[in-house]
Enzyme design. Sequence first.
Site, PDB file in Angstrom:
ATOM      1  N   ASN A  45      78.747  46.440   4.312  1.00  0.00           N
ATOM      2  CA  ASN A  45      78.813  47.246   3.101  1.00  0.00           C
ATOM      3  C   ASN A  45      77.790  46.724   2.095  1.00  0.00           C
ATOM      4  O   ASN A  45      77.781  45.538   1.783  1.00  0.00           O
ATOM      5  CB  ASN A  45      80.235  47.191   2.533  1.00  0.00           C
TER       6      ASN A  45
ATOM      7  N   HIS B 148      78.459  52.135   3.138  1.00  0.00           N
ATOM      8  CA  HIS B 148      79.614  51.440   3.696  1.00  0.00           C
ATOM      9  C   HIS B 148      79.169  50.659   4.931  1.00  0.00           C
ATOM     10  O   HIS B 148      78.094  50.913   5.484  1.00  0.00           O
ATOM     11  CB  HIS B 148      80.706  52.434   4.068  1.00  0.00           C
TER      12      HIS B 148
ATOM     13  N   GLU C  41      80.118  50.677   8.078  1.00  0.00           N
ATOM     14  CA  GLU C  41      79.880  51.485   9.268  1.00  0.00           C
ATOM     15  C   GLU C  41      78.593  52.287   9.134  1.00  0.00           C
ATOM     16  O   GLU C  41      77.827  52.420  10.095  1.00  0.00           O
ATOM     17  CB  GLU C  41      81.065  52.425   9.520  1.00  0.00           C
TER      18      GLU C  41
ATOM     19  N   SER D 293      89.723  49.142   8.442  1.00  0.00           N
ATOM     20  CA  SER D 293      89.948  50.513   8.870  1.00  0.00           C
ATOM     21  C   SER D 293      88.997  51.464   8.141  1.00  0.00           C
ATOM     22  O   SER D 293      88.840  51.377   6.923  1.00  0.00           O
ATOM     23  CB  SER D 293      91.397  50.905   8.576  1.00  0.00           C
TER      24      SER D 293
ATOM     25  N   CYS E 285      87.189  54.408   6.137  1.00  0.00           N
ATOM     26  CA  CYS E 285      87.549  55.435   5.156  1.00  0.00           C
ATOM     27  C   CYS E 285      87.304  56.807   5.790  1.00  0.00           C
ATOM     28  O   CYS E 285      86.773  56.908   6.905  1.00  0.00           O
ATOM     29  CB  CYS E 285      86.709  55.267   3.891  1.00  0.00           C
TER      30      CYS E 285
ATOM     31  N   CYS F  52      83.552  57.470   6.734  1.00  0.00           N
ATOM     32  CA  CYS F  52      83.122  56.767   7.943  1.00  0.00           C
ATOM     33  C   CYS F  52      83.836  57.317   9.179  1.00  0.00           C
ATOM     34  O   CYS F  52      83.226  57.457  10.240  1.00  0.00           O
ATOM     35  CB  CYS F  52      83.328  55.271   7.784  1.00  0.00           C
TER      36      CYS F  52
ATOM     37  N   ASP G 274      84.985  51.407  -4.839  1.00  0.00           N
ATOM     38  CA  ASP G 274      84.623  51.640  -3.447  1.00  0.00           C
ATOM     39  C   ASP G 274      85.548  52.640  -2.779  1.00  0.00           C
ATOM     40  O   ASP G 274      85.114  53.449  -1.967  1.00  0.00           O
ATOM     41  CB  ASP G 274      84.614  50.321  -2.668  1.00  0.00           C
TER      42      ASP G 274
END
Length: 149
Positions: free
Chosen positions: A44, A55, A57, A80, A82, A85, A145
């Site tokens: 991130n 982010h 990912e 996990s 969002c 993503c 975020d």
Amino acid sequence: MASKEELAVFEAALEEARQGYATKGIPIGSVLAEGGRIVGRGHNKRVQEGDAIAHGEMDCLRQAGRRRSYRGTTLYTTLSPCMMCAGTIVQFKIPRVVIGENQTFGGNEEFLRSRGVEVIVLNDLRCVELMKSFQTEHPDTWAEDIGED
């Protein structure tokens, strides 16, 4: 269940999260692997680059570059995903996601599963502690975020 090889690849995602934390960013790391070989990695960078969609990912997928197909890949992420993503995972048809933890942020595992993505949650306490530390130290940045006021 993740194999020993997969857990070794996951360590690279955790390393990315720690790198983000060390640079005052949100500690979420991600790795894209194909057959146990890392093809992209990132963390991130919303704070560091002032980029609203950087982010972990997303940074990882940017670093992986263009691909004709994501068949046979696994995305590893320390937290996990969002919805943004998770939507990208579904859009690119990434078939498998290994998540470090989902205690500090309940993501979208069921959404992913409903779209045919295999989801494994490791419940890695190192990821939990890293994120809890960040959330305690930087509550305003964390709220930003995840889109909270």
